[in-house]
Design an enzyme around this catalytic site. Structure first.
Site, PDB file in Angstrom:
ATOM      1  N   TYR A  25       0.837  -1.040  -0.111  1.00  0.00           N
ATOM      2  CA  TYR A  25       0.036   0.014   0.011  1.00  0.00           C
ATOM      3  C   TYR A  25       0.924   1.246  -0.015  1.00  0.00           C
ATOM      4  O   TYR A  25       0.675   2.151  -0.902  1.00  0.00           O
ATOM      5  CB  TYR A  25      -0.934  -0.114   1.083  1.00  0.00           C
ATOM      6  CG  TYR A  25      -1.721   1.294   1.550  1.00  0.00           C
ATOM      7  CD1 TYR A  25      -2.499   1.740   0.713  1.00  0.00           C
ATOM      8  CD2 TYR A  25      -1.324   1.791   2.786  1.00  0.00           C
ATOM      9  CE1 TYR A  25      -3.341   3.092   1.098  1.00  0.00           C
ATOM     10  CE2 TYR A  25      -1.803   3.139   2.877  1.00  0.00           C
ATOM     11  CZ  TYR A  25      -2.916   3.620   2.480  1.00  0.00           C
ATOM     12  OH  TYR A  25      -3.494   4.685   2.678  1.00  0.00           O
TER      13      TYR A  25
HETATM   14  N1  LIG Z   1      -7.546   4.667   7.014  1.00  0.00           N
HETATM   15  C1  LIG Z   1      -6.133   5.513   7.313  1.00  0.00           C
HETATM   16  O1  LIG Z   1      -5.815   5.181   8.650  1.00  0.00           O
HETATM   17  C2  LIG Z   1      -5.577   6.035   6.158  1.00  0.00           C
HETATM   18  C3  LIG Z   1      -4.089   6.583   6.796  1.00  0.00           C
HETATM   19  C4  LIG Z   1      -3.359   7.462   5.845  1.00  0.00           C
HETATM   20  C5  LIG Z   1      -4.120   7.904   4.628  1.00  0.00           C
HETATM   21  N2  LIG Z   1      -5.293   7.362   4.317  1.00  0.00           N
HETATM   22  C6  LIG Z   1      -5.500   7.720   3.140  1.00  0.00           C
HETATM   23  O2  LIG Z   1      -6.644   8.760   3.257  1.00  0.00           O
HETATM   24  C7  LIG Z   1      -7.656   8.826   1.986  1.00  0.00           C
HETATM   25  C8  LIG Z   1      -9.005   8.830   2.762  1.00  0.00           C
HETATM   26  O3  LIG Z   1      -9.171   7.747   3.466  1.00  0.00           O
HETATM   27  P1  LIG Z   1     -10.612   7.611   4.105  1.00  0.00           P
HETATM   28  O4  LIG Z   1     -10.225   6.408   5.101  1.00  0.00           O
HETATM   29  O5  LIG Z   1     -11.288   8.646   4.431  1.00  0.00           O
HETATM   30  O6  LIG Z   1     -11.095   6.828   2.759  1.00  0.00           O
HETATM   31  P2  LIG Z   1     -12.520   5.659   2.470  1.00  0.00           P
HETATM   32  O7  LIG Z   1     -13.486   5.984   3.648  1.00  0.00           O
HETATM   33  O8  LIG Z   1     -11.629   4.321   2.633  1.00  0.00           O
HETATM   34  O9  LIG Z   1     -13.072   6.288   1.153  1.00  0.00           O
HETATM   35  C9  LIG Z   1     -12.389   5.971  -0.030  1.00  0.00           C
HETATM   36  C10 LIG Z   1     -13.369   6.624  -1.253  1.00  0.00           C
HETATM   37  O10 LIG Z   1     -12.686   6.245  -2.437  1.00  0.00           O
HETATM   38  C11 LIG Z   1     -14.022   5.969  -3.132  1.00  0.00           C
HETATM   39  N3  LIG Z   1     -13.377   5.040  -4.482  1.00  0.00           N
HETATM   40  C12 LIG Z   1     -12.808   3.721  -4.161  1.00  0.00           C
HETATM   41  N4  LIG Z   1     -12.494   3.468  -5.400  1.00  0.00           N
HETATM   42  C13 LIG Z   1     -13.210   4.076  -6.192  1.00  0.00           C
HETATM   43  C14 LIG Z   1     -13.353   4.371  -8.087  1.00  0.00           C
HETATM   44  N5  LIG Z   1     -12.910   2.948  -8.583  1.00  0.00           N
HETATM   45  N6  LIG Z   1     -13.730   5.436  -8.381  1.00  0.00           N
HETATM   46  C15 LIG Z   1     -14.033   6.488  -7.725  1.00  0.00           C
HETATM   47  N7  LIG Z   1     -14.023   6.461  -6.253  1.00  0.00           N
HETATM   48  C16 LIG Z   1     -13.511   5.263  -5.522  1.00  0.00           C
HETATM   49  C17 LIG Z   1     -14.720   5.231  -2.267  1.00  0.00           C
HETATM   50  O11 LIG Z   1     -16.092   5.289  -3.004  1.00  0.00           O
HETATM   51  P3  LIG Z   1     -17.357   4.295  -2.286  1.00  0.00           P
HETATM   52  O12 LIG Z   1     -17.920   5.280  -1.406  1.00  0.00           O
HETATM   53  O13 LIG Z   1     -18.248   4.292  -3.661  1.00  0.00           O
HETATM   54  O14 LIG Z   1     -16.862   3.290  -1.865  1.00  0.00           O
HETATM   55  C18 LIG Z   1     -14.714   6.033  -1.171  1.00  0.00           C
HETATM   56  O15 LIG Z   1     -15.886   6.874  -1.121  1.00  0.00           O
HETATM   57  C19 LIG Z   1      -7.225   7.656   1.138  1.00  0.00           C
HETATM   58  O16 LIG Z   1      -6.388   8.223   0.204  1.00  0.00           O
HETATM   59  C20 LIG Z   1      -6.337   6.597   2.166  1.00  0.00           C
HETATM   60  O17 LIG Z   1      -5.304   5.825   1.106  1.00  0.00           O
HETATM   61  C21 LIG Z   1      -5.815   6.488   4.974  1.00  0.00           C
END
Ligand SMILES: NC(=O)c1ccc[n+]([C@@H]2O[C@H](COP(=O)([O-])OP(=O)(O)OC[C@H]3O[C@@H](n4cnc5c(N)ncnc54)[C@H](OP(=O)(O)O)[C@@H]3O)[C@@H](O)[C@H]2O)c1
Length: 214
Positions: free
Chosen positions: A125
């Site tokens: 990742y």
């Molecule tokens: N989780 C962590 O602890 C963490 C830590 C550091 C950084 N991050 C990064 O922070 C960012 C946001 O994280 P989050 O946890 O808030 O995100 P999240 O809730 O997992 O949301 C991800 C979004 O991406 C959309 N998505 C997925 N596939 C797609 C596609 N093919 N086309 C268009 N949209 C698509 C999803 O759409 P749907 O609603 O339709 O499913 C969802 O709305 C991400 O880039 C992640 O890598 C996360």
């Protein structure tokens, strides 16, 4: 600014849309399913369809800036990580260059600074995020790369710890709401252009963490 948000229905995305609207920007929520349109409108955004594994370019019509906060999530295989977090992100950078959308804010991840760090299972990742970041950095766009540590759904505090790349790191998890508020702060200042910034929970008001002289 008209700001298109990829991942508008995700955790950070949902926090970001109303904050952009409150800051007098025009948020455009890019989602892959029309059933999410009402949720985007309720948060003050204009909904547009876009699938990072398919077509999304028309969602960039008339846009000034892009925020990428989409992701394949933790429950999918590494194939989806490649297709969305890496290739999808890369394609949005290309589309911005082609369409003259100059400003871009990438939500990356803390581990992208050192993708071979631990835990080992996170490495693919982090590699994907890092490759997308590097592609953006080498593009002509006015880019800001935000690398938050672990995210929580706690209430936002309005305070963070931000370390510009290669400086001492913080430790605390950060609410998604505070990452969203930091995106807005980055769009308000040239200080964030061309920077990679690691984000943690902290004590510094967000605006001064991003622009101490602002
Ligand atoms: N989780 C962590 O602890 C963490 C830590 C550091 C950084 N991050 C990064 O922070 C960012 C946001 O994280 P989050 O946890 O808030 O995100 P999240 O809730 O997992 O949301 C991800 C979004 O991406 C959309 N998505 C997925 N596939 C797609 C596609 N093919 N086309 C268009 N949209 C698509 C999803 O759409 P749907 O609603 O339709 O499913 C969802 O709305 C991400 O880039 C992640 O890598 C996360």
């Amino acid at each position: 600014m008209r700001v298109a948000v990829f991942g508008a229905n995700g955790g950070i995305g949902r926090e970001l849309l109303p904050r952009l609207a409150e800051a007098d920007h025009e948020p455009i929520g890019v989602v892959r399913d029309e059933s999410q349109f009402d949720a985007v409108r309720e948060r003050g955004g204009e909904p547009r369809l876009g699938d990072l594994e398919g077509a999304f370019e028309s969602a960039l019509e008339g846009v000034d800036a892009v925020v990428f906060t989409a992701g394949s999530g933790g429950d999918t295989d590494w194939g989806k990580t490649l297709l969305i977090d890496l290739w999808g992100a890369r394609r949005t950078v290309d589309a911005c260059v082609e369409r003259g959308v100059d400003r871009y804010v990438m939500i990356s991840a803390f581990g992208a600074s050192e993708p071979l760090g631990d835990p080992e299972e996170m490495r693919p990742y982090w590699v994907a995020k890092r490759c997308a970041d590097d592609f953006l950095e080498q593009s002509p766009l006015e880019a800001t790369i935000l690398r938050p540590t672990a995210l929580t759904d706690d209430e936002g505090t309005g305070r963070i710890a931000a370390t510009f790349e290669h400086r001492e790191a913080g430790e605390h998890a950060i609410p998604r709401a505070d990452v969203a508020a930091t995106v807005v702060a980055c769009l308000e200042t040239d200080e964030a252009v061309g920077e990679t910034i690691r984000l943690f929970g902290g004590d510094t008001p967000i605006e001064s963490a991003i622009d101490p002289d602002g």
